[in-house]
Scaffold this motif. Structure first.
Motif, PDB file in Angstrom:
ATOM      1  N   LEU A  67      53.680  20.384  39.584  1.00 40.52           N
ATOM      2  CA  LEU A  67      54.147  21.542  40.346  1.00 40.52           C
ATOM      3  C   LEU A  67      55.329  22.208  39.652  1.00 40.52           C
ATOM      4  CD1 LEU A  67      53.845  20.198  43.994  1.00 40.52           C
ATOM      5  CD2 LEU A  67      52.507  22.041  42.953  1.00 40.52           C
ATOM      6  N   LEU A  68      56.204  21.410  39.060  1.00 40.00           N
ATOM      7  CA  LEU A  68      57.342  21.968  38.323  1.00 40.00           C
ATOM      8  C   LEU A  68      56.855  22.737  37.093  1.00 40.00           C
ATOM      9  CD1 LEU A  68      60.384  22.253  38.041  1.00 40.00           C
ATOM     10  CD2 LEU A  68      60.383  20.130  36.731  1.00 40.00           C
ATOM     11  N   GLU A  69      55.848  22.186  36.381  1.00 39.42           N
ATOM     12  CA  GLU A  69      55.277  22.896  35.228  1.00 39.42           C
ATOM     13  C   GLU A  69      54.707  24.247  35.664  1.00 39.42           C
ATOM     14  OE1 GLU A  69      52.325  20.513  33.278  1.00 39.42           O
ATOM     15  OE2 GLU A  69      53.736  18.870  32.908  1.00 39.42           O
ATOM     16  N   LEU A  70      53.987  24.248  36.794  1.00 42.08           N
ATOM     17  CA  LEU A  70      53.407  25.489  37.306  1.00 42.08           C
ATOM     18  C   LEU A  70      54.504  26.485  37.651  1.00 42.08           C
ATOM     19  CD1 LEU A  70      51.034  27.198  38.393  1.00 42.08           C
ATOM     20  CD2 LEU A  70      51.335  26.002  40.568  1.00 42.08           C
ATOM     21  N   LYS A  85      49.199  28.517  47.999  1.00 42.25           N
ATOM     22  CA  LYS A  85      48.096  28.367  48.938  1.00 42.25           C
ATOM     23  C   LYS A  85      47.415  27.034  48.627  1.00 42.25           C
ATOM     24  CE  LYS A  85      43.791  30.516  50.361  1.00 42.25           C
ATOM     25  NZ  LYS A  85      42.821  31.564  50.055  1.00 42.25           N
ATOM     26  N   VAL A  86      47.235  26.210  49.634  1.00 44.83           N
ATOM     27  CA  VAL A  86      46.624  24.889  49.449  1.00 44.83           C
ATOM     28  C   VAL A  86      45.299  24.868  50.195  1.00 44.83           C
ATOM     29  CG1 VAL A  86      46.905  22.422  49.796  1.00 44.83           C
ATOM     30  CG2 VAL A  86      48.910  23.839  49.351  1.00 44.83           C
ATOM     31  N   LYS A  87      44.238  24.471  49.479  1.00 43.61           N
ATOM     32  CA  LYS A  87      42.932  24.360  50.138  1.00 43.61           C
ATOM     33  C   LYS A  87      42.195  23.150  49.588  1.00 43.61           C
ATOM     34  CE  LYS A  87      40.688  27.600  47.002  1.00 43.61           C
ATOM     35  NZ  LYS A  87      39.929  28.836  46.878  1.00 43.61           N
ATOM     36  N   ARG A  88      41.221  22.719  50.335  1.00 42.08           N
ATOM     37  CA  ARG A  88      40.425  21.554  49.937  1.00 42.08           C
ATOM     38  C   ARG A  88      38.981  21.980  49.752  1.00 42.08           C
ATOM     39  NH1 ARG A  88      38.230  16.968  53.699  1.00 42.08           N
ATOM     40  NH2 ARG A  88      37.222  15.724  52.112  1.00 42.08           N
ATOM     41  N   GLU A  89      38.423  21.577  48.611  1.00 44.39           N
ATOM     42  CA  GLU A  89      37.013  21.832  48.329  1.00 44.39           C
ATOM     43  C   GLU A  89      36.379  20.500  47.951  1.00 44.39           C
ATOM     44  OE1 GLU A  89      36.594  24.843  45.350  1.00 44.39           O
ATOM     45  OE2 GLU A  89      37.511  26.386  46.605  1.00 44.39           O
ATOM     46  N   GLY A  90      35.675  19.912  48.884  1.00 50.78           N
ATOM     47  CA  GLY A  90      35.076  18.603  48.631  1.00 50.78           C
ATOM     48  C   GLY A  90      36.161  17.552  48.416  1.00 50.78           C
ATOM     49  N   TRP A  91      36.125  16.910  47.250  1.00 53.24           N
ATOM     50  CA  TRP A  91      37.101  15.877  46.921  1.00 53.24           C
ATOM     51  C   TRP A  91      38.344  16.437  46.249  1.00 53.24           C
ATOM     52  CZ3 TRP A  91      36.560  11.047  48.715  1.00 53.24           C
ATOM     53  CH2 TRP A  91      35.314  10.649  49.136  1.00 53.24           C
ATOM     54  N   ASP A  92      38.361  17.737  45.990  1.00 55.13           N
ATOM     55  CA  ASP A  92      39.476  18.351  45.264  1.00 55.13           C
ATOM     56  C   ASP A  92      40.430  19.067  46.213  1.00 55.13           C
ATOM     57  OD1 ASP A  92      38.316  17.543  42.850  1.00 55.13           O
ATOM     58  OD2 ASP A  92      37.120  19.373  42.726  1.00 55.13           O
ATOM     59  N   ILE A  93      41.697  18.980  45.893  1.00 54.99           N
ATOM     60  CA  ILE A  93      42.725  19.737  46.593  1.00 54.99           C
ATOM     61  C   ILE A  93      43.232  20.768  45.583  1.00 54.99           C
ATOM     62  CG2 ILE A  93      44.970  19.657  47.716  1.00 54.99           C
ATOM     63  CD1 ILE A  93      43.715  17.559  49.248  1.00 54.99           C
ATOM     64  N   ILE A  94      43.182  22.039  45.945  1.00 52.83           N
ATOM     65  CA  ILE A  94      43.523  23.110  45.014  1.00 52.83           C
ATOM     66  C   ILE A  94      44.775  23.831  45.520  1.00 52.83           C
ATOM     67  CG2 ILE A  94      42.722  25.255  43.955  1.00 52.83           C
ATOM     68  CD1 ILE A  94      39.844  24.133  44.415  1.00 52.83           C
ATOM     69  N   ILE A  95      45.766  23.934  44.635  1.00 48.76           N
ATOM     70  CA  ILE A  95      47.000  24.641  44.941  1.00 48.76           C
ATOM     71  C   ILE A  95      47.028  25.892  44.068  1.00 48.76           C
ATOM     72  CG2 ILE A  95      49.511  24.532  44.947  1.00 48.76           C
ATOM     73  CD1 ILE A  95      49.228  21.485  45.185  1.00 48.76           C
ATOM     74  N   THR A  96      47.064  27.057  44.706  1.00 45.72           N
ATOM     75  CA  THR A  96      47.005  28.319  43.986  1.00 45.72           C
ATOM     76  C   THR A  96      48.223  29.174  44.329  1.00 45.72           C
ATOM     77  OG1 THR A  96      44.601  28.224  44.286  1.00 45.72           O
ATOM     78  CG2 THR A  96      45.523  30.292  43.521  1.00 45.72           C
ATOM     79  N   PRO A  97      48.910  29.702  43.296  1.00 46.19           N
ATOM     80  CA  PRO A  97      50.013  30.614  43.597  1.00 46.19           C
ATOM     81  C   PRO A  97      49.462  31.974  44.024  1.00 46.19           C
ATOM     82  CG  PRO A  97      49.785  30.348  41.231  1.00 46.19           C
ATOM     83  CD  PRO A  97      48.790  29.434  41.882  1.00 46.19           C
ATOM     84  N   VAL A  98      50.029  32.521  45.103  1.00 47.92           N
ATOM     85  CA  VAL A  98      49.599  33.818  45.606  1.00 47.92           C
ATOM     86  C   VAL A  98      50.830  34.706  45.673  1.00 47.92           C
ATOM     87  CG1 VAL A  98      48.564  35.028  47.555  1.00 47.92           C
ATOM     88  CG2 VAL A  98      47.760  32.736  46.952  1.00 47.92           C
ATOM     89  N   VAL A  99      50.749  35.880  45.035  1.00 47.64           N
ATOM     90  CA  VAL A  99      51.860  36.821  45.049  1.00 47.64           C
ATOM     91  C   VAL A  99      52.042  37.352  46.465  1.00 47.64           C
ATOM     92  CG1 VAL A  99      52.724  39.002  44.128  1.00 47.64           C
ATOM     93  CG2 VAL A  99      51.419  37.473  42.663  1.00 47.64           C
TER      94      VAL A  99
END
Length: 105
Positions: A67-70, A85-99
């Protein structure tokens, strides 16, 4: 030995008495302080910490580093006003920056 006055309450009898700090009391105080630090590290001061999710220290450390690298990459690219933005797709947890201020994709 002096005369002991009668009719004193327990508080009055112990007035002015200072208990000597023993080695056992010092060790117990040190253990309590370490336990408090450990709990604050695990649960955070608010009790609303990511570590309550059941992740071990190593995994939390890796997640924090990524997260610090991001965050650093986003800063280098000039993106300062964003949310994650944090969401889950199946077994993956995806963290996406949203302006902020722009609609999410």
């Amino acid at each position: 030995m002096g005369k002991i006055p009668k009719g004193l309450s327990d508080k009055d009898m112990l007035d002015g008495y200072v208990e000597e700090v023993t080695m056992e009391a010092r060790f117990m105080a040190a253990e309590a302080a370490e336990e408090k630090k450990r709990r604050e590290k695990i649960f955070g001061k608010k009790g609303n910490s990511l570590s309550m999710s059941g992740l071990d220290d190593e995994t939390l450390d890796k997640l924090g580093r990524k997260l610090l690298e991001l965050k650093m990459e986003l800063f280098r690219e000039g993106m300062k006003n964003y949310t994650l933005k944090v969401k889950r797709e199946g077994w993956d947890i995806i963290i996406t920056p949203v302006v902020k201020g722009k609609p999410a994709k």
